[in-house]
Design a protein around this motif. Sequence first.
Motif, PDB file in Angstrom:
ATOM      1  N   ARG A 214       0.835  -1.200   0.000  1.00 19.05           N
ATOM      2  CA  ARG A 214       0.000   0.000   0.000  1.00 19.05           C
ATOM      3  C   ARG A 214       0.871   1.252   0.000  1.00 19.05           C
ATOM      4  O   ARG A 214       1.746   1.410   0.855  1.00 19.05           O
ATOM      5  N   PRO A 215       0.659   2.160  -0.952  1.00 14.15           N
ATOM      6  CA  PRO A 215       1.442   3.400  -0.962  1.00 14.15           C
ATOM      7  C   PRO A 215       0.946   4.361   0.108  1.00 14.15           C
ATOM      8  O   PRO A 215       0.060   4.033   0.903  1.00 14.15           O
ATOM      9  N   ALA A 216       1.491   5.560   0.116  1.00  9.70           N
ATOM     10  CA  ALA A 216       1.044   6.587   1.052  1.00  9.70           C
ATOM     11  C   ALA A 216      -0.444   6.823   0.883  1.00  9.70           C
ATOM     12  O   ALA A 216      -1.005   6.620  -0.210  1.00  9.70           O
ATOM     13  N   GLU A 217      -1.107   7.248   1.957  1.00 11.58           N
ATOM     14  CA  GLU A 217      -2.562   7.297   1.965  1.00 11.58           C
ATOM     15  C   GLU A 217      -3.141   8.129   0.831  1.00 11.58           C
ATOM     16  O   GLU A 217      -4.127   7.734   0.199  1.00 11.58           O
ATOM     17  N   GLU A 218      -2.547   9.276   0.559  1.00 11.03           N
ATOM     18  CA  GLU A 218      -3.072  10.120  -0.519  1.00 11.03           C
ATOM     19  C   GLU A 218      -3.013   9.399  -1.858  1.00 11.03           C
ATOM     20  O   GLU A 218      -3.944   9.477  -2.664  1.00 11.03           O
ATOM     21  N   GLU A 219      -1.916   8.681  -2.103  1.00 14.29           N
ATOM     22  CA  GLU A 219      -1.777   7.952  -3.359  1.00 14.29           C
ATOM     23  C   GLU A 219      -2.669   6.713  -3.374  1.00 14.29           C
ATOM     24  O   GLU A 219      -3.294   6.392  -4.389  1.00 14.29           O
ATOM     25  N   ALA A 220      -2.746   6.003  -2.250  1.00 12.83           N
ATOM     26  CA  ALA A 220      -3.607   4.819  -2.179  1.00 12.83           C
ATOM     27  C   ALA A 220      -5.059   5.194  -2.415  1.00 12.83           C
ATOM     28  O   ALA A 220      -5.841   4.408  -2.968  1.00 12.83           O
ATOM     29  N   GLY A 221      -5.450   6.398  -2.019  1.00 11.17           N
ATOM     30  CA  GLY A 221      -6.824   6.849  -2.180  1.00 11.17           C
ATOM     31  C   GLY A 221      -7.244   7.035  -3.618  1.00 11.17           C
ATOM     32  O   GLY A 221      -8.443   7.215  -3.889  1.00 11.17           O
ATOM     33  N   ARG A 222      -6.301   6.982  -4.548  1.00  9.07           N
ATOM     34  CA  ARG A 222      -6.666   7.080  -5.962  1.00  9.07           C
ATOM     35  C   ARG A 222      -7.332   5.806  -6.460  1.00  9.07           C
ATOM     36  O   ARG A 222      -8.023   5.812  -7.476  1.00  9.07           O
ATOM     37  N   ALA A 223      -7.121   4.696  -5.765  1.00 13.16           N
ATOM     38  CA  ALA A 223      -7.881   3.464  -6.027  1.00 13.16           C
ATOM     39  C   ALA A 223      -9.007   3.386  -5.004  1.00 13.16           C
ATOM     40  O   ALA A 223      -8.881   3.878  -3.887  1.00 13.16           O
ATOM     41  N   GLU A 224     -10.109   2.759  -5.388  1.00 11.87           N
ATOM     42  CA  GLU A 224     -11.262   2.695  -4.480  1.00 11.87           C
ATOM     43  C   GLU A 224     -11.116   1.597  -3.433  1.00 11.87           C
ATOM     44  O   GLU A 224     -11.820   1.591  -2.426  1.00 11.87           O
ATOM     45  N   LEU A 225     -10.211   0.674  -3.683  1.00  9.37           N
ATOM     46  CA  LEU A 225      -9.891  -0.370  -2.721  1.00  9.37           C
ATOM     47  C   LEU A 225      -8.452  -0.759  -2.959  1.00  9.37           C
ATOM     48  O   LEU A 225      -8.003  -0.816  -4.100  1.00  9.37           O
ATOM     49  N   TRP A 226      -7.702  -1.010  -1.876  1.00 10.80           N
ATOM     50  CA  TRP A 226      -6.314  -1.460  -2.020  1.00 10.80           C
ATOM     51  C   TRP A 226      -6.148  -2.729  -1.196  1.00 10.80           C
ATOM     52  O   TRP A 226      -6.479  -2.740  -0.012  1.00 10.80           O
ATOM     53  N   VAL A 227      -5.698  -3.808  -1.855  1.00 16.23           N
ATOM     54  CA  VAL A 227      -5.492  -5.086  -1.174  1.00 16.23           C
ATOM     55  C   VAL A 227      -4.038  -5.498  -1.320  1.00 16.23           C
ATOM     56  O   VAL A 227      -3.347  -5.083  -2.255  1.00 16.23           O
ATOM     57  N   SER A 228      -3.567  -6.340  -0.415  1.00 11.53           N
ATOM     58  CA  SER A 228      -2.159  -6.732  -0.443  1.00 11.53           C
ATOM     59  C   SER A 228      -1.860  -7.737  -1.546  1.00 11.53           C
ATOM     60  O   SER A 228      -0.789  -7.697  -2.157  1.00 11.53           O
ATOM     61  N   THR A 229      -2.795  -8.647  -1.806  1.00 10.87           N
ATOM     62  CA  THR A 229      -2.617  -9.660  -2.846  1.00 10.87           C
ATOM     63  C   THR A 229      -3.971  -9.979  -3.468  1.00 10.87           C
ATOM     64  O   THR A 229      -5.021  -9.600  -2.933  1.00 10.87           O
ATOM     65  N   LEU A 230      -3.943 -10.699  -4.574  1.00 13.01           N
ATOM     66  CA  LEU A 230      -5.193 -11.073  -5.243  1.00 13.01           C
ATOM     67  C   LEU A 230      -5.932 -12.194  -4.532  1.00 13.01           C
ATOM     68  O   LEU A 230      -7.045 -12.537  -4.937  1.00 13.01           O
ATOM     69  N   HIS A 231      -5.328 -12.793  -3.487  1.00 10.77           N
ATOM     70  CA  HIS A 231      -6.130 -13.732  -2.694  1.00 10.77           C
ATOM     71  C   HIS A 231      -6.522 -13.130  -1.347  1.00 10.77           C
ATOM     72  O   HIS A 231      -6.784 -13.851  -0.386  1.00 10.77           O
ATOM     73  N   ALA A 232      -6.614 -11.800  -1.285  1.00 12.76           N
ATOM     74  CA  ALA A 232      -7.115 -11.135  -0.087  1.00 12.76           C
ATOM     75  C   ALA A 232      -8.556 -11.583   0.159  1.00 12.76           C
ATOM     76  O   ALA A 232      -9.377 -11.593  -0.769  1.00 12.76           O
ATOM     77  N   PRO A 233      -8.905 -11.986   1.381  1.00 10.75           N
ATOM     78  CA  PRO A 233     -10.247 -12.523   1.659  1.00 10.75           C
ATOM     79  C   PRO A 233     -11.377 -11.596   1.246  1.00 10.75           C
ATOM     80  O   PRO A 233     -12.392 -12.046   0.698  1.00 10.75           O
ATOM     81  N   GLU A 234     -11.233 -10.275   1.483  1.00  7.80           N
ATOM     82  CA  GLU A 234     -12.321  -9.357   1.140  1.00  7.80           C
ATOM     83  C   GLU A 234     -12.526  -9.262  -0.365  1.00  7.80           C
ATOM     84  O   GLU A 234     -13.651  -9.113  -0.850  1.00  7.80           O
ATOM     85  N   LEU A 235     -11.427  -9.383  -1.131  1.00  8.94           N
ATOM     86  CA  LEU A 235     -11.540  -9.341  -2.587  1.00  8.94           C
ATOM     87  C   LEU A 235     -12.218 -10.600  -3.106  1.00  8.94           C
ATOM     88  O   LEU A 235     -13.119 -10.533  -3.957  1.00  8.94           O
ATOM     89  N   LEU A 236     -11.823 -11.752  -2.615  1.00  4.88           N
ATOM     90  CA  LEU A 236     -12.411 -13.008  -3.069  1.00  4.88           C
ATOM     91  C   LEU A 236     -13.888 -13.094  -2.705  1.00  4.88           C
ATOM     92  O   LEU A 236     -14.720 -13.532  -3.523  1.00  4.88           O
TER      93      LEU A 236
END
Length: 249
Positions: A214-236
Amino acid sequence: MPTRTLPLLRWSPKAVVFDCDGTLMDTERHWQEARNRAFKAFGLRPPHGFAQRAKGVHYADCGRLMAEETQKPELATGLTRALLEHFLALVADEPLTMPGAVEFVRLLSGRLPLAVASNCPAEVVEESLAWAGLRRHFQHVVVPSGTGGRTADADPATRQRPGDLRPKPWPDVYATAARLCGVRPEDALAVEDSLTGVESARRAGLRVVGVGPRPAEEEAGRAELWVSTLHAPELLAWAREWQAGPALP
């Protein structure tokens, strides 16, 4: 989970467009090594922090940046050529997928149109996905013109024409991928690991999930959701609820 992500998690995309490098394929370290080898071949030292500035940048632009930041603009063409040659050799020797990429793509395959929008040359994307056993899951592969630009359609008439598509952060590859999937950009989801790619997808009108550190909060906020990996439980869990998109060919 931050409340700002909740509207996204109540929405179902009609198509999903993935970046390739750093999102599906673990090739960023190959690009880094290729940059190091290209610098070394010309007797140059990588400028401090260059790897972060180069992340997600089209390789031709990266070659020019390498030349500019080392104050050797006359070497732009040679550095660009060396960068691509070293990268192709490295990725051929060791193609690796990002954590969760295979499982996530298989979860969506056949349910929604899937595409790849990448700044890499077409042959790199096609071969990387094929080596990983993922190519068959994507209806379209879209890359900038001048990098073997084309889609995966069998009909040559549907292929990109020279000069059509600009690289990220321009919106062209994402806008084209959504169109080829048969959906409006606002009905498609982009999956990206770089801020350059996030900007491209946002400018095209897609909603964006960021993946990776996850980048700095201002930069991360440009995406609507940020997950650590593609098997993140909330994403799946969210993906399993998505409704089927347009009929697949």
